[in-house]
Design a protein around this motif. Structure first.
Motif, PDB file in Angstrom:
ATOM      1  N   LEU A  45     -20.097 -39.772  59.457  1.00 38.85           N
ATOM      2  CA  LEU A  45     -19.054 -39.329  58.526  1.00 38.85           C
ATOM      3  C   LEU A  45     -17.666 -39.696  59.029  1.00 38.85           C
ATOM      4  CD1 LEU A  45     -20.250 -35.837  57.251  1.00 38.85           C
ATOM      5  CD2 LEU A  45     -20.108 -38.001  56.000  1.00 38.85           C
ATOM      6  N   HIS A  46     -17.441 -39.512  60.340  1.00 33.55           N
ATOM      7  CA  HIS A  46     -16.128 -39.866  60.895  1.00 33.55           C
ATOM      8  C   HIS A  46     -15.866 -41.359  60.745  1.00 33.55           C
ATOM      9  CE1 HIS A  46     -16.660 -36.139  63.679  1.00 33.55           C
ATOM     10  NE2 HIS A  46     -16.170 -35.814  62.493  1.00 33.55           N
ATOM     11  N   THR A  47     -16.912 -42.165  60.994  1.00 30.19           N
ATOM     12  CA  THR A  47     -16.751 -43.612  60.839  1.00 30.19           C
ATOM     13  C   THR A  47     -16.411 -43.960  59.392  1.00 30.19           C
ATOM     14  OG1 THR A  47     -18.415 -43.894  62.555  1.00 30.19           O
ATOM     15  CG2 THR A  47     -17.845 -45.836  61.275  1.00 30.19           C
ATOM     16  N   GLN A  75     -13.949 -36.387  71.569  1.00 32.91           N
ATOM     17  CA  GLN A  75     -13.955 -34.932  71.381  1.00 32.91           C
ATOM     18  C   GLN A  75     -13.069 -34.534  70.206  1.00 32.91           C
ATOM     19  OE1 GLN A  75     -12.834 -34.351  75.328  1.00 32.91           O
ATOM     20  NE2 GLN A  75     -14.927 -34.370  76.085  1.00 32.91           N
ATOM     21  N   ASN A  76     -13.030 -33.227  69.921  1.00 33.98           N
ATOM     22  CA  ASN A  76     -12.216 -32.722  68.817  1.00 33.98           C
ATOM     23  C   ASN A  76     -12.562 -33.343  67.475  1.00 33.98           C
ATOM     24  OD1 ASN A  76     -10.702 -30.768  69.907  1.00 33.98           O
ATOM     25  ND2 ASN A  76      -8.867 -32.003  70.258  1.00 33.98           N
ATOM     26  N   GLY A  77     -13.851 -33.550  67.248  1.00 37.18           N
ATOM     27  CA  GLY A  77     -14.266 -34.097  65.955  1.00 37.18           C
ATOM     28  C   GLY A  77     -13.809 -35.522  65.725  1.00 37.18           C
ATOM     29  N   THR A  78     -13.847 -36.352  66.781  1.00 36.53           N
ATOM     30  CA  THR A  78     -13.463 -37.744  66.590  1.00 36.53           C
ATOM     31  C   THR A  78     -14.604 -38.698  66.927  1.00 36.53           C
ATOM     32  OG1 THR A  78     -12.651 -37.882  68.850  1.00 36.53           O
ATOM     33  CG2 THR A  78     -11.044 -37.329  67.147  1.00 36.53           C
ATOM     34  N   GLU A  79     -15.776 -38.154  67.237  1.00 30.52           N
ATOM     35  CA  GLU A  79     -16.893 -39.025  67.605  1.00 30.52           C
ATOM     36  C   GLU A  79     -17.187 -40.013  66.487  1.00 30.52           C
ATOM     37  OE1 GLU A  79     -18.292 -39.761  70.572  1.00 30.52           O
ATOM     38  OE2 GLU A  79     -19.514 -37.959  70.776  1.00 30.52           O
ATOM     39  N   LEU A  84     -19.522 -43.853  65.577  1.00 29.91           N
ATOM     40  CA  LEU A  84     -20.811 -44.447  65.963  1.00 29.91           C
ATOM     41  C   LEU A  84     -20.734 -45.167  67.306  1.00 29.91           C
ATOM     42  CD1 LEU A  84     -21.938 -45.708  62.458  1.00 29.91           C
ATOM     43  CD2 LEU A  84     -22.877 -43.806  63.781  1.00 29.91           C
ATOM     44  N   GLY A  85     -19.655 -45.917  67.516  1.00 25.20           N
ATOM     45  CA  GLY A  85     -19.519 -46.681  68.755  1.00 25.20           C
ATOM     46  C   GLY A  85     -19.483 -45.791  69.992  1.00 25.20           C
ATOM     47  N   THR A  86     -18.659 -44.740  69.943  1.00 30.86           N
ATOM     48  CA  THR A  86     -18.545 -43.880  71.123  1.00 30.86           C
ATOM     49  C   THR A  86     -19.825 -43.074  71.325  1.00 30.86           C
ATOM     50  OG1 THR A  86     -17.460 -42.227  69.735  1.00 30.86           O
ATOM     51  CG2 THR A  86     -16.038 -43.628  71.048  1.00 30.86           C
ATOM     52  N   TYR A  87     -20.474 -42.691  70.231  1.00 28.16           N
ATOM     53  CA  TYR A  87     -21.707 -41.915  70.358  1.00 28.16           C
ATOM     54  C   TYR A  87     -22.799 -42.765  70.993  1.00 28.16           C
ATOM     55  CZ  TYR A  87     -25.406 -38.611  69.174  1.00 28.16           C
ATOM     56  OH  TYR A  87     -26.450 -37.728  69.239  1.00 28.16           O
ATOM     57  N   MET A  88     -22.886 -44.028  70.562  1.00 36.36           N
ATOM     58  CA  MET A  88     -23.870 -44.935  71.142  1.00 36.36           C
ATOM     59  C   MET A  88     -23.587 -45.124  72.629  1.00 36.36           C
ATOM     60  SD  MET A  88     -24.414 -48.278  72.181  1.00 36.36           S
ATOM     61  CE  MET A  88     -25.995 -48.909  72.701  1.00 36.36           C
ATOM     62  N   TYR A  89     -22.312 -45.312  72.977  1.00 36.76           N
ATOM     63  CA  TYR A  89     -21.926 -45.501  74.379  1.00 36.76           C
ATOM     64  C   TYR A  89     -22.326 -44.291  75.211  1.00 36.76           C
ATOM     65  CZ  TYR A  89     -18.918 -46.169  78.463  1.00 36.76           C
ATOM     66  OH  TYR A  89     -18.452 -46.313  79.735  1.00 36.76           O
ATOM     67  N   LYS A  90     -22.074 -43.100  74.667  1.00 32.68           N
ATOM     68  CA  LYS A  90     -22.407 -41.889  75.420  1.00 32.68           C
ATOM     69  C   LYS A  90     -23.908 -41.772  75.640  1.00 32.68           C
ATOM     70  CE  LYS A  90     -18.523 -38.899  74.332  1.00 32.68           C
ATOM     71  NZ  LYS A  90     -18.067 -37.855  73.424  1.00 32.68           N
ATOM     72  N   LYS A  91     -24.679 -41.989  74.563  1.00 32.04           N
ATOM     73  CA  LYS A  91     -26.131 -41.840  74.686  1.00 32.04           C
ATOM     74  C   LYS A  91     -26.700 -42.895  75.642  1.00 32.04           C
ATOM     75  CE  LYS A  91     -26.864 -38.294  72.446  1.00 32.04           C
ATOM     76  NZ  LYS A  91     -27.105 -37.146  73.278  1.00 32.04           N
ATOM     77  N   ALA A  92     -26.265 -44.152  75.458  1.00 31.89           N
ATOM     78  CA  ALA A  92     -26.884 -45.230  76.228  1.00 31.89           C
ATOM     79  C   ALA A  92     -26.320 -45.323  77.643  1.00 31.89           C
ATOM     80  CB  ALA A  92     -26.718 -46.561  75.500  1.00 31.89           C
ATOM     81  N   MET A  93     -24.982 -45.306  77.775  1.00 32.92           N
ATOM     82  CA  MET A  93     -24.414 -45.619  79.077  1.00 32.92           C
ATOM     83  C   MET A  93     -24.015 -44.399  79.896  1.00 32.92           C
ATOM     84  SD  MET A  93     -24.975 -48.730  78.517  1.00 32.92           S
ATOM     85  CE  MET A  93     -24.695 -49.323  80.162  1.00 32.92           C
ATOM     86  N   VAL A  94     -23.798 -43.255  79.253  1.00 26.28           N
ATOM     87  CA  VAL A  94     -23.451 -42.056  80.023  1.00 26.28           C
ATOM     88  C   VAL A  94     -24.715 -41.247  80.312  1.00 26.28           C
ATOM     89  CG1 VAL A  94     -22.069 -39.954  80.114  1.00 26.28           C
ATOM     90  CG2 VAL A  94     -21.127 -42.004  79.039  1.00 26.28           C
ATOM     91  N   ASP A  95     -25.508 -40.965  79.257  1.00 26.40           N
ATOM     92  CA  ASP A  95     -26.760 -40.239  79.477  1.00 26.40           C
ATOM     93  C   ASP A  95     -27.874 -41.161  79.959  1.00 26.40           C
ATOM     94  OD1 ASP A  95     -25.251 -38.320  78.344  1.00 26.40           O
ATOM     95  OD2 ASP A  95     -26.375 -38.155  76.475  1.00 26.40           O
ATOM     96  N   LEU A  96     -27.624 -42.466  79.963  1.00 29.69           N
ATOM     97  CA  LEU A  96     -28.619 -43.488  80.323  1.00 29.69           C
ATOM     98  C   LEU A  96     -29.919 -43.334  79.549  1.00 29.69           C
ATOM     99  CD1 LEU A  96     -28.090 -43.841  84.166  1.00 29.69           C
ATOM    100  CD2 LEU A  96     -27.173 -45.224  82.315  1.00 29.69           C
ATOM    101  N   ASN A  97     -29.777 -42.959  78.288  1.00 32.38           N
ATOM    102  CA  ASN A  97     -30.941 -42.874  77.408  1.00 32.38           C
ATOM    103  C   ASN A  97     -31.016 -44.173  76.609  1.00 32.38           C
ATOM    104  OD1 ASN A  97     -32.929 -42.215  75.668  1.00 32.38           O
ATOM    105  ND2 ASN A  97     -32.092 -40.228  75.078  1.00 32.38           N
ATOM    106  N   PHE A  98     -31.555 -45.213  77.252  1.00 30.81           N
ATOM    107  CA  PHE A  98     -31.510 -46.548  76.647  1.00 30.81           C
ATOM    108  C   PHE A  98     -32.310 -46.633  75.358  1.00 30.81           C
ATOM    109  CE2 PHE A  98     -31.004 -47.698  81.282  1.00 30.81           C
ATOM    110  CZ  PHE A  98     -29.629 -47.830  81.184  1.00 30.81           C
ATOM    111  N   GLY A  99     -33.434 -45.928  75.309  1.00 29.26           N
ATOM    112  CA  GLY A  99     -34.277 -45.985  74.120  1.00 29.26           C
ATOM    113  C   GLY A  99     -33.538 -45.482  72.893  1.00 29.26           C
TER     114      GLY A  99
END
Lengths: 285, 291
Positions: free
Chosen positions: A66-68, A233-237, A239-254
């Protein structure tokens, strides 16, 4: 020509190799990874469509989408809109064209990261440019990066950054319209605003379409502004930042790869829809 | 504006002229306002970079009449912005060079040769524009780890080159396709083979599009935060965008330092842009940008 095959092969090979290694193979691998539950690079388990079903129940992803879309709306209305208006204006003036062309292009030369830092200073509550200005006028300071306002605040530099790019594309398209069209219009008494609506815009419709598709797919890649100004943060997430967080911060590559596939599909669908909505014969002069 | 000269009846003239001039005043006013938004923030940041942080906070609008260089010495001593500069330049210039060489060769083939499967190659190229870095980053990272290229210059150069090749090939090929066939035939009669044809005919004629492609590839590489954060985020190889990200999280309260870092990142690129901007327009006006 004889011996052409040798050249075709030799000239295409280096580019093809590099793109296969760093674009096509990784893309297919991402598709493949999206069917696995992973833990680091070495531990992975095939889970079928589990990641995809997770997509549909992931409320954070829904919010990011939605933010995107919200930023996309601003981009279409303001970025493309302002670019078009500015291009029409510059196309109609006789003096100073070169100056405006040069100056309007400035922001594109600046990196998103630098613009973000600039806006950190502009939006700062205590001594930012905006609040400093308000203080001068004797108006109370505003918290620009608030829970509700952050996304809009970040949309401003995002939009501002690329107006000049589309402006130049529009202006280029307008400069290609043969002057006969305008001369004929003048004989009919069509000038000014009417001329823009009835002649200029229809004649550059195919360029408007290209720009819209560029702008829409470009919005899906927004990352720098959100990351530096708010870290999502603050309701600005988005798609790009969410993908980065999941893949590269949480290292959840799948699951990260699944989000990436979702972004690609989203982009393809949006481009096809735009293309369909604005379907019209291309004009050749 | 010319209709006033073109046989409009005498008595209509004044009104016509007035509306026209009102219109153009309005136009120039709008254009001036927008240029203010693109110029003033730059001025503001450069101006503030010459003040100590306290003055930035107290009055960011005042012109730095007594410029201090503390922020700049801090930028070089404390956060070693010079090193990041060098890293950025090495990686971005290498990327541009590789993209132009490999992309130029491939574009020449796409513009001038016929071979089986060419339409398929062309469609794949266009479709590649829809693959964002997000969709390749994880496997690329894995590859770079395997080849021990993470946190080396090649770790950014190779993925960025591959990522920008599509754009370069499409744009350069579109330009080369407009070069007249006669020229090629004449060169052929003069004894050019396919390779010397490329270097002696196609390269020189296509200079404008190479120039504009190189500018865009340079900007996209120099400004690419996402790849830099993942592939080259160690101090000794970190490019300037990644350093800016670091500054915003580590030195977020040192406004003078931030202003000087932004100025240092932006001003050189801006100056180079002013010198070569005519190439951008030339490359773009030749109808090349439409992918």
């Amino acid at each position: 020509m004889k011996g052409d095959r040798k050249y075709i092969f030799m000239f295409l090979l280096p580019a093809a190799l590099l793109m296969s290694a760093f674009v096509y193979y990784p893309f297919l691998k991402s598709l493949y990874l999206s069917f696995f539950r992973t833990n680091g690079f070495f531990d992975k388990k095939f889970v079928g469509f589990e990641n995809y079903t997770r997509l549909f129940t992931d409320s954070q992803l829904g919010a990011a989408t939605l933010h995107t879309l919200e930023i996309m709306l601003y981009v279409i209305i303001f970025q493309v809109g302002i670019a078009l208006v500015l291009a029409v204006m510059v196309d109609n003036i006789s003096k100073g064209k070169g100056f405006f062309r040069t100056v309007f292009f400035f922001p594109i030369v600046i990196s998103g990261a630098a613009i973000s830092l600039l806006f950190v200073l502009i939006y700062n509550y205590q001594f930012g440019l905006l609040n400093g200005f308000l203080a001068k006028l004797g108006i109370e300071k505003i918290l620009w990066m608030s829970e509700t306002g952050s996304l809009k605040a970040i949309a401003v530099p995002t939009v501002w950054h690329y107006v000049g790019f589309y402006f130049v594309l529009f202006l280029t398209a307008m400069s290609k319209i043969p002057s006969d069209f305008y001369e004929a219009a003048k004989l009919e008494g069509i000038t000014g605003f009417k001329k823009t609506i009835h002649i200029t815009i229809p004649l550059i419709l195919s360029d408007i379409k290209v720009v819209l598709i560029l702008a829409i797919t470009g919005t899906l890649k927004v990352f720098d502004f959100i990351w530096i100004l708010a870290r999502g943060q603050n309701g600005t997430e988005v798609l790009g930042t969410y993908m980065y967080k999941k893949a590269m911060v949480d290292l959840n590559f799948g699951y990260g790869s699944t989000i990436a596939v979702y972004i690609v599909v989203f982009g393809v669908v949006l481009s096809l829809v735009t293309n369909r909505l604005l379907k019209k014969e291309d004009i050749t002069y | 504006m010319q209709q006033t000269h073109a046989g409009t009846p005498e008595h209509v003239q004044p009104t016509a002229r007035r509306t026209v001039s009102f219109g153009s005043i309005f136009t120039y006013l709008c254009l001036a306002l927008w240029s203010l938004t693109t110029i003033y923030p730059l001025f503001w940041i450069v101006n503030n970079s010459f003040k100590i942080s306290r003055d930035v906070m107290n009055n960011s609008f005042a012109i730095a009449l007594k410029p201090v260089l503390t922020n700049y010495t801090n930028a070089f001593d404390r956060i070693d912005i010079g090193k990041s500069y060098v890293n950025s330049l090495i990686m971005s210039i290498s990327t541009v060079t590789l993209v132009l060489v490999l992309g130029g060769l491939a574009a020449y083939i796409m513009a001038r040769f016929h071979f089986r499967g060419k339409t398929i190659v062309q469609s794949i190229l266009v479709a590649t524009l829809l693959i964002p870095a997000f969709a390749t980053v994880v496997p690329v990272y894995e590859l770079l780890i395997k080849w021990k290229l993470v946190n080396t210059y090649w770790g950014l150069i190779l993925p960025q080159t591959a990522g920008n090749l599509t754009f370069a090939i499409l744009v350069i090929a579109a330009y080369m396709a407009t070069i007249p066939k006669d020229l090629e035939e004449a060169a052929f009669i003069d004894g050019c083979n396919r390779f010397s044809m490329f270097t002696k005919v196609f390269l020189p004629i296509s200079r404008p599009v190479f120039a504009s492609a190189s500018i865009f590839v340079f900007l996209w590489s120099y400004n690419d935060l996402f790849s830099a954060l993942i592939f080259v985020n160690k101090e000794n190889v970190r490019p300037i965008v990644a350093l800016l990200n670091e500054i915003s999280s580590q030195y977020g309260t040192d406004f003078g330092l931030m202003a000087s870092a932004v100025s240092l990142t932006v001003i050189p690129v801006l100056i180079v842009y002013l010198f070569i901007q005519r190439f951008i327009e030339k490359g773009m006006t030749e109808g090349a940008i439409k992918g």
